[in-house]
Scaffold this motif. Structure first.
Motif, PDB file in Angstrom:
ATOM      1  N   GLY A   9      45.420 -15.069  23.205  1.00  0.00           N
ATOM      2  CA  GLY A   9      45.987 -13.998  22.398  1.00  0.00           C
ATOM      3  C   GLY A   9      45.006 -12.878  22.075  1.00  0.00           C
ATOM      4  O   GLY A   9      45.357 -11.701  22.128  1.00  0.00           O
ATOM      5  N   ALA A  10      43.765 -13.247  21.753  1.00  0.00           N
ATOM      6  CA  ALA A  10      42.771 -12.225  21.416  1.00  0.00           C
ATOM      7  C   ALA A  10      42.494 -11.322  22.618  1.00  0.00           C
ATOM      8  O   ALA A  10      42.433 -10.094  22.489  1.00  0.00           O
ATOM      9  CB  ALA A  10      41.481 -12.868  20.920  1.00  0.00           C
ATOM     10  N   ARG A  11      42.362 -11.921  23.781  1.00  0.00           N
ATOM     11  CA  ARG A  11      42.068 -11.137  24.983  1.00  0.00           C
ATOM     12  C   ARG A  11      43.260 -10.255  25.382  1.00  0.00           C
ATOM     13  O   ARG A  11      43.093  -9.108  25.778  1.00  0.00           O
ATOM     14  CB  ARG A  11      41.686 -12.076  26.137  1.00  0.00           C
ATOM     15  N   ILE A  12      44.471 -10.792  25.254  1.00  0.00           N
ATOM     16  CA  ILE A  12      45.664  -9.993  25.556  1.00  0.00           C
ATOM     17  C   ILE A  12      45.728  -8.793  24.617  1.00  0.00           C
ATOM     18  O   ILE A  12      46.013  -7.671  25.042  1.00  0.00           O
ATOM     19  CB  ILE A  12      46.941 -10.847  25.445  1.00  0.00           C
ATOM     20  N   GLU A  41      41.407 -12.748  14.230  1.00  0.00           N
ATOM     21  CA  GLU A  41      41.436 -13.948  15.069  1.00  0.00           C
ATOM     22  C   GLU A  41      42.881 -14.421  15.183  1.00  0.00           C
ATOM     23  O   GLU A  41      43.626 -14.387  14.207  1.00  0.00           O
ATOM     24  CB  GLU A  41      40.596 -15.062  14.431  1.00  0.00           C
ATOM     25  N   PRO A  42      43.272 -14.901  16.354  1.00  0.00           N
ATOM     26  CA  PRO A  42      44.624 -15.425  16.503  1.00  0.00           C
ATOM     27  C   PRO A  42      44.882 -16.579  15.538  1.00  0.00           C
ATOM     28  O   PRO A  42      43.964 -17.347  15.227  1.00  0.00           O
ATOM     29  CB  PRO A  42      44.654 -15.937  17.951  1.00  0.00           C
ATOM     30  N   SER A  43      46.114 -16.689  15.058  1.00  0.00           N
ATOM     31  CA  SER A  43      46.496 -17.810  14.202  1.00  0.00           C
ATOM     32  C   SER A  43      47.931 -18.221  14.546  1.00  0.00           C
ATOM     33  O   SER A  43      48.679 -17.422  15.100  1.00  0.00           O
ATOM     34  CB  SER A  43      46.393 -17.424  12.727  1.00  0.00           C
ATOM     35  N   PRO A  44      48.310 -19.437  14.200  1.00  0.00           N
ATOM     36  CA  PRO A  44      49.665 -19.901  14.506  1.00  0.00           C
ATOM     37  C   PRO A  44      50.761 -19.056  13.850  1.00  0.00           C
ATOM     38  O   PRO A  44      51.869 -18.959  14.366  1.00  0.00           O
ATOM     39  CB  PRO A  44      49.700 -21.329  13.963  1.00  0.00           C
ATOM     40  N   GLU A  67      48.263 -18.080  21.876  1.00  0.00           N
ATOM     41  CA  GLU A  67      48.587 -17.978  23.293  1.00  0.00           C
ATOM     42  C   GLU A  67      49.442 -16.773  23.659  1.00  0.00           C
ATOM     43  O   GLU A  67      49.964 -16.698  24.769  1.00  0.00           O
ATOM     44  CB  GLU A  67      49.275 -19.262  23.755  1.00  0.00           C
ATOM     45  N   HIS A  68      49.586 -15.838  22.727  1.00  0.00           N
ATOM     46  CA  HIS A  68      50.340 -14.622  23.023  1.00  0.00           C
ATOM     47  C   HIS A  68      50.074 -13.565  21.950  1.00  0.00           C
ATOM     48  O   HIS A  68      49.362 -13.816  20.984  1.00  0.00           O
ATOM     49  CB  HIS A  68      51.849 -14.908  23.146  1.00  0.00           C
TER      50      HIS A  68
END
Length: 113
Positions: A9-12, A41-44, A67-68
């Motif tokens: 997710g972070a890279r996207i 930071e990505p989180s759920p 993941e997205h």
């Protein structure tokens, strides 16, 4: 041939920001990334990473998940979403891979056009 699919997710989110800031033609020439949080930071539950502005008006928000990424329009709904993209609701677009970034930019252009 290298079979490497970007699903972080972070890279996207980084790829999307880079793509949006690099465009200079048509309706997307007036788009910019604003309010970016470099420590996001990505989180759920999703972490707001930045907003997308068009002609000085914020039109969308980008949130990071493990993941997205979601691109949420503030006013309106997404046009038909092809390929790697999924419409979560009328105003939320899910980008699940780096390959989906170009399609998301195309969808944003259509929504703003």
């Amino acid at each position: 041939m290298v079979d490497r699919r970007i699903t972080d997710g972070a890279r996207i989110g980084q790829l999307l920001a880079s793509e949006l800031t690099g465009l200079r033609r048509g309706v997307l020439g007036a788009v910019s990334v604003v309010g970016a949080d470099p420590d996001a930071e990505p989180s759920p539950t999703g972490t707001e990473a930045y907003r997308v502005s068009h002609d000085g008006t914020v039109v969308a928000t980008v949130s990071l998940y493990p993941e997205h990424v979601t691109l949420c329009l503030h006013d309106g709904t997404w046009p038909e979403t092809p390929g790697e993209l999924t419409t979560v609701s009328g105003d939320q677009l899910r980008i699940q891979s780096g390959a989906g970034v170009k399609r998301a930019v195309d969808a944003l252009r259509d929504a703003l056009g």
